[in-house]
Write a protein that holds these residues in place. Structure first.
Motif, PDB file in Angstrom:
ATOM      1  N   LYS A  55      37.174  53.416  38.585  1.00 22.37           N
ATOM      2  CA  LYS A  55      37.146  52.133  37.838  1.00 22.37           C
ATOM      3  C   LYS A  55      38.608  51.208  38.403  1.00 22.37           C
ATOM      4  O   LYS A  55      39.324  51.663  38.478  1.00 22.37           O
ATOM      5  N   HIS A  56      38.039  50.016  39.008  1.00 21.35           N
ATOM      6  CA  HIS A  56      39.148  49.124  39.264  1.00 21.35           C
ATOM      7  C   HIS A  56      39.430  47.802  38.245  1.00 21.35           C
ATOM      8  O   HIS A  56      38.173  47.170  38.011  1.00 21.35           O
ATOM      9  N   VAL A  57      40.051  47.549  37.716  1.00 19.97           N
ATOM     10  CA  VAL A  57      40.637  46.481  36.833  1.00 19.97           C
ATOM     11  C   VAL A  57      41.236  45.167  37.393  1.00 19.97           C
ATOM     12  O   VAL A  57      42.258  45.462  38.047  1.00 19.97           O
ATOM     13  N   ARG A  58      40.369  44.186  37.534  1.00 17.99           N
ATOM     14  CA  ARG A  58      40.948  43.010  38.285  1.00 17.99           C
ATOM     15  C   ARG A  58      41.100  41.823  37.104  1.00 17.99           C
ATOM     16  O   ARG A  58      40.576  42.099  35.942  1.00 17.99           O
ATOM     17  N   ARG A  59      41.738  40.811  37.495  1.00 18.39           N
ATOM     18  CA  ARG A  59      42.109  39.709  36.686  1.00 18.39           C
ATOM     19  C   ARG A  59      41.563  38.593  37.088  1.00 18.39           C
ATOM     20  O   ARG A  59      41.543  38.071  38.546  1.00 18.39           O
ATOM     21  N   ALA A  60      41.070  37.573  36.222  1.00 18.68           N
ATOM     22  CA  ALA A  60      40.652  36.437  36.713  1.00 18.68           C
ATOM     23  C   ALA A  60      40.757  35.233  35.689  1.00 18.68           C
ATOM     24  O   ALA A  60      40.897  35.640  34.594  1.00 18.68           O
ATOM     25  N   ARG A  61      40.866  33.789  36.264  1.00 15.06           N
ATOM     26  CA  ARG A  61      40.980  32.906  35.109  1.00 15.06           C
ATOM     27  C   ARG A  61      40.054  31.759  35.798  1.00 15.06           C
ATOM     28  O   ARG A  61      39.712  31.851  37.141  1.00 15.06           O
ATOM     29  N   GLY A  62      39.955  30.785  35.111  1.00 17.51           N
ATOM     30  CA  GLY A  62      39.441  29.430  35.372  1.00 17.51           C
ATOM     31  C   GLY A  62      37.807  29.637  36.140  1.00 17.51           C
ATOM     32  O   GLY A  62      37.000  30.248  35.799  1.00 17.51           O
ATOM     33  N   LYS A 100      38.157  39.019  45.886  1.00 15.46           N
ATOM     34  CA  LYS A 100      39.291  38.024  45.957  1.00 15.46           C
ATOM     35  C   LYS A 100      40.368  38.133  44.724  1.00 15.46           C
ATOM     36  O   LYS A 100      41.214  37.706  44.560  1.00 15.46           O
ATOM     37  N   LEU A 101      39.794  38.789  43.690  1.00 15.47           N
ATOM     38  CA  LEU A 101      40.373  39.015  42.408  1.00 15.47           C
ATOM     39  C   LEU A 101      41.819  39.812  42.419  1.00 15.47           C
ATOM     40  O   LEU A 101      41.627  40.727  43.072  1.00 15.47           O
ATOM     41  N   GLN A 102      42.796  39.256  41.665  1.00 20.65           N
ATOM     42  CA  GLN A 102      43.891  40.255  41.794  1.00 20.65           C
ATOM     43  C   GLN A 102      43.556  41.765  40.966  1.00 20.65           C
ATOM     44  O   GLN A 102      43.175  41.676  40.040  1.00 20.65           O
TER      45      GLN A 102
END
Length: 211
Positions: A55-62, A100-102
């Motif tokens: 599993k890869h956990v990424r962050r996103a906003r907006g 592209k997400l962190q």
């Protein structure tokens, strides 16, 4: 499996809530009607289950968060945290909205950290995260999600059905070293990391128990 946590600058989730939401999103996706035998997500999920359940956990906003909602998966909201779990896919075929997400670098405040919880009959499962080494947020979230998934796979059918009917209630705790040793000694589920990132191979990163 890609997991994306919504982390807005103005109202980020707490670490514990995001860990729990990551675990909840995973088991919610795997229990979805579209994931069952013969349904549209089944083949992709089965290929993933037959290999490493990474599993890869990424962050996103907006806008990035909104764009990610258009890809196949499920979103859960839990104690102020939002996480979307996506149908597993090869890392080489990740769409741009996810690629592209962190992946690292974000840490969250943890004012609701709990060091212990007592499993109750037909109550929430309890997931413990290792204190040593201290895991960065993304690794801890993946470990919590692994523990929830392995719990669902390990439970008796009646207990799993009760858990599902109740909406997969779970609690994440972060015990100290001595309590961690006691917890893991009795836990029916332990997560042993393959060592692809952050930790050494064969590191126990999480454990889970229930009644």
């Amino acid at each position: 499996m890609q997991l994306v946590v919504r982390v807005e600058k103005s109202q980020p989730p707490t670490r514990t809530a995001a860990l729990e939401a990551s675990a909840l999103a995973t088991v919610t996706l795997l229990s979805d009607d579209r994931a069952q035998e013969g349904a549209e997500w089944c083949a992709s999920i089965q290929r993933w289950l037959d290999g490493h359940i990474r599993k890869h956990v990424r962050r996103a906003r907006g806008a990035q968060w909104e764009q990610a909602q258009q890809l196949p998966g499920v979103t859960v909201t839990h104690r102020g945290a939002q996480v979307r779990a996506f149908v597993p896919m090869s890392t080489g075929s990740l769409p741009a909205e996810l690629r592209k997400l962190q992946l690292s670098g974000t840490e969250l405040a943890d004012p609701d950290l709990r060091e212990a919880a007592t499993p109750l009959p037909d109550g929430p499962i309890v997931i413990a995260i290792t204190p040593l080494p201290v895991l960065p947020f993304g690794k801890a979230a993946a470990a919590a999600a692994h523990a929830a998934q392995l719990s669902a796979m390990s439970m008796s059918a009646p207990r799993r059905q009760t858990w599902a009917d109740d909406g997969f209630p779970l609690v994440v705790i972060q015990p100290g070293p001595a309590a961690w040793a006691r917890f893991t000694a009795a836990a029916p589920v332990t997560v042993v990391d393959a060592g692809f990132t952050v930790v050494e191979p064969n590191t126990m990163t999480a454990a889970a128990t229930w009644r």
